[in-house]
Design a protein around this motif. Structure first.
Motif, PDB file in Angstrom:
ATOM      1  N   LEU A  21      55.601 -15.828 101.324  1.00  0.00           N
ATOM      2  CA  LEU A  21      55.983 -15.725 102.584  1.00  0.00           C
ATOM      3  C   LEU A  21      54.936 -14.988 103.465  1.00  0.00           C
ATOM      4  CD1 LEU A  21      58.196 -15.697 105.065  1.00  0.00           C
ATOM      5  CD2 LEU A  21      58.774 -13.672 104.261  1.00  0.00           C
ATOM      6  N   ARG A  22      54.401 -13.808 103.147  1.00  0.00           N
ATOM      7  CA  ARG A  22      53.349 -12.968 103.490  1.00  0.00           C
ATOM      8  C   ARG A  22      51.911 -13.878 103.952  1.00  0.00           C
ATOM      9  NH1 ARG A  22      49.175 -10.658 102.017  1.00  0.00           N
ATOM     10  NH2 ARG A  22      49.562 -10.908  99.811  1.00  0.00           N
ATOM     11  N   GLU A 134      62.753 -21.686  87.147  1.00  0.00           N
ATOM     12  CA  GLU A 134      63.031 -20.681  85.848  1.00  0.00           C
ATOM     13  C   GLU A 134      62.509 -19.394  86.484  1.00  0.00           C
ATOM     14  OE1 GLU A 134      59.583 -20.732  82.813  1.00  0.00           O
ATOM     15  OE2 GLU A 134      60.678 -22.864  82.860  1.00  0.00           O
ATOM     16  N   LYS A 135      62.818 -18.343  86.288  1.00  0.00           N
ATOM     17  CA  LYS A 135      62.430 -17.031  86.487  1.00  0.00           C
ATOM     18  C   LYS A 135      61.578 -16.454  85.521  1.00  0.00           C
ATOM     19  CE  LYS A 135      65.847 -14.021  87.670  1.00  0.00           C
ATOM     20  NZ  LYS A 135      66.237 -13.607  89.094  1.00  0.00           N
ATOM     21  N   SER A 136      60.151 -17.022  85.830  1.00  0.00           N
ATOM     22  CA  SER A 136      58.940 -16.786  85.180  1.00  0.00           C
ATOM     23  C   SER A 136      57.681 -16.788  85.920  1.00  0.00           C
ATOM     24  CB  SER A 136      58.833 -17.869  83.980  1.00  0.00           C
ATOM     25  OG  SER A 136      58.240 -18.824  84.288  1.00  0.00           O
ATOM     26  N   LYS A 137      56.868 -15.957  85.472  1.00  0.00           N
ATOM     27  CA  LYS A 137      55.590 -15.575  86.062  1.00  0.00           C
ATOM     28  C   LYS A 137      55.024 -16.974  86.144  1.00  0.00           C
ATOM     29  CE  LYS A 137      54.389 -10.952  85.400  1.00  0.00           C
ATOM     30  NZ  LYS A 137      54.404 -10.085  84.040  1.00  0.00           N
ATOM     31  N   ILE A 138      54.928 -17.789  85.120  1.00  0.00           N
ATOM     32  CA  ILE A 138      54.238 -19.112  85.092  1.00  0.00           C
ATOM     33  C   ILE A 138      54.818 -19.769  86.121  1.00  0.00           C
ATOM     34  CG2 ILE A 138      54.051 -21.099  83.471  1.00  0.00           C
ATOM     35  CD1 ILE A 138      54.209 -19.199  81.170  1.00  0.00           C
ATOM     36  N   TYR A 139      55.956 -19.896  86.418  1.00  0.00           N
ATOM     37  CA  TYR A 139      56.751 -21.076  87.178  1.00  0.00           C
ATOM     38  C   TYR A 139      56.350 -20.256  88.641  1.00  0.00           C
ATOM     39  CZ  TYR A 139      60.001 -23.605  90.371  1.00  0.00           C
ATOM     40  OH  TYR A 139      60.648 -24.032  91.339  1.00  0.00           O
ATOM     41  N   PHE A 140      56.569 -19.056  88.885  1.00  0.00           N
ATOM     42  CA  PHE A 140      56.236 -18.548  90.171  1.00  0.00           C
ATOM     43  C   PHE A 140      54.929 -18.698  90.639  1.00  0.00           C
ATOM     44  CE2 PHE A 140      60.072 -15.394  89.350  1.00  0.00           C
ATOM     45  CZ  PHE A 140      60.923 -16.365  89.683  1.00  0.00           C
ATOM     46  N   ARG A 141      53.911 -18.488  89.884  1.00  0.00           N
ATOM     47  CA  ARG A 141      52.401 -18.687  90.089  1.00  0.00           C
ATOM     48  C   ARG A 141      52.112 -20.272  90.452  1.00  0.00           C
ATOM     49  NH1 ARG A 141      51.050 -14.685  85.890  1.00  0.00           N
ATOM     50  NH2 ARG A 141      50.581 -12.664  87.070  1.00  0.00           N
ATOM     51  N   TYR A 146      57.986 -19.612  98.900  1.00  0.00           N
ATOM     52  CA  TYR A 146      58.456 -20.007 100.424  1.00  0.00           C
ATOM     53  C   TYR A 146      57.663 -21.301 100.726  1.00  0.00           C
ATOM     54  CZ  TYR A 146      58.234 -19.366 105.230  1.00  0.00           C
ATOM     55  OH  TYR A 146      58.418 -19.514 106.658  1.00  0.00           O
ATOM     56  N   ASP A 147      56.651 -21.520 100.136  1.00  0.00           N
ATOM     57  CA  ASP A 147      56.284 -22.813 100.633  1.00  0.00           C
ATOM     58  C   ASP A 147      57.125 -24.120 100.127  1.00  0.00           C
ATOM     59  OD1 ASP A 147      53.812 -21.487 101.791  1.00  0.00           O
ATOM     60  OD2 ASP A 147      52.556 -21.870 100.023  1.00  0.00           O
ATOM     61  N   TYR A 148      57.534 -23.883  99.156  1.00  0.00           N
ATOM     62  CA  TYR A 148      58.247 -24.973  98.413  1.00  0.00           C
ATOM     63  C   TYR A 148      59.651 -24.966  99.394  1.00  0.00           C
ATOM     64  CZ  TYR A 148      61.220 -27.701  95.258  1.00  0.00           C
ATOM     65  OH  TYR A 148      61.780 -28.966  94.719  1.00  0.00           O
ATOM     66  N   LEU A 149      60.156 -24.116  99.614  1.00  0.00           N
ATOM     67  CA  LEU A 149      61.465 -23.984 100.378  1.00  0.00           C
ATOM     68  C   LEU A 149      61.199 -24.497 101.709  1.00  0.00           C
ATOM     69  CD1 LEU A 149      62.846 -20.451  99.035  1.00  0.00           C
ATOM     70  CD2 LEU A 149      63.804 -22.687  98.656  1.00  0.00           C
ATOM     71  N   LYS A 150      60.171 -23.975 102.459  1.00  0.00           N
ATOM     72  CA  LYS A 150      59.782 -24.415 103.560  1.00  0.00           C
ATOM     73  C   LYS A 150      59.588 -26.147 103.743  1.00  0.00           C
ATOM     74  CE  LYS A 150      56.505 -23.606 107.490  1.00  0.00           C
ATOM     75  NZ  LYS A 150      55.324 -22.785 107.804  1.00  0.00           N
ATOM     76  N   ALA A 151      58.866 -26.609 102.610  1.00  0.00           N
ATOM     77  CA  ALA A 151      58.565 -28.003 102.719  1.00  0.00           C
ATOM     78  C   ALA A 151      59.935 -28.971 102.374  1.00  0.00           C
ATOM     79  CB  ALA A 151      57.319 -28.343 101.536  1.00  0.00           C
ATOM     80  N   ASN A 152      60.619 -28.300 101.466  1.00  0.00           N
ATOM     81  CA  ASN A 152      61.648 -29.206 101.013  1.00  0.00           C
ATOM     82  C   ASN A 152      63.188 -28.952 101.532  1.00  0.00           C
ATOM     83  OD1 ASN A 152      59.951 -30.733  98.793  1.00  0.00           O
ATOM     84  ND2 ASN A 152      59.684 -28.866  98.313  1.00  0.00           N
TER      85      ASN A 152
END
Length: 197
Positions: A21-22, A134-141, A146-152
């Motif tokens: 988001l930032r 999934e709650k993982s660094k791999i998924y979050f990276r 924020y971009d996904y939620l904004k787009a979809n």
């Protein structure tokens, strides 16, 4: 005049969401700690005190209520901290059960008062809209949250429904429902941003 904002999250989910988001919105705030390693309330309150001492204009603590309610001592410490004078300048932001409920609100078109008792209970519903979440660094990276939620998804719907659910939760605490106060953080950040021309 720029305001300093420290956002303290319990874990990786909050850190990655608010960091994306930032970056996307070019908000001048710090997601604290630089990368979370402890999610207990003692550590969160320690960080809040530290950022108050450093004279941040706003100190925001994000609290996943499903986790904190499981440990009676932590829940008691959290409730006590909210009423202490030293934390009166801290904005405590709750989500029940977890931050993923805020994500889900971006996709659910109507107001739902369904109760999710844990994040694990909520995840199958969220994966309908965020396949493979999934709650993982791999998924979050890989997925800028924020971009996904904004787009979809729809931030305006999430904001509106979150506000209504918080109001319902406060008016009728005996009727347990899931809720998220993260909309308050988004509102605050929008108010603090200088108008873009």
């Amino acid at each position: 005049m720029k305001k300093s904002v420290a956002i303290i999250g319990e874990g990786e989910t909050e850190w990655f969401y608010f960091d994306s988001l930032r970056i996307t919105q070019r908000y001048p705030f710090k997601v604290a700690p630089d990368f979370p390693s402890h999610s207990d309330i003692t550590h969160i309150l320690y960080l809040a005190k530290r950022y108050l001492i450093e004279q941040y204009d706003y100190v925001i603590c994000l609290i996943d209520m499903d986790r904190i309610r499981q440990v009676p001592q932590e829940y008691a410490a959290y409730i006590a901290a909210k009423s202490k004078k030293e934390f009166r300048k801290v904005m405590f932001v709750e989500t029940y059960p977890c931050t993923e409920f805020w994500f889900l609100l971006h996709f659910v078109p109507g107001l739902s008062t369904k109760l999710y008792r844990s994040c694990d209970e909520l995840l199958p519903e969220l994966r309908k809209y965020m396949p493979g979440y999934e709650k993982s660094k791999i998924y979050f990276r890989k997925t800028k949250l924020y971009d996904y939620l904004k787009a979809n998804g729809d931030l305006a719907v999430a904001m509106k429904n979150a506000e209504k659910l918080c109001r319902l939760s406060q008016e009728n605490p005996e009727d347990q429902i899931s809720y998220s106060e993260i909309y308050k953080v988004i509102k605050l950040l929008n108010e603090l941003m200088p108008m873009k021309s």
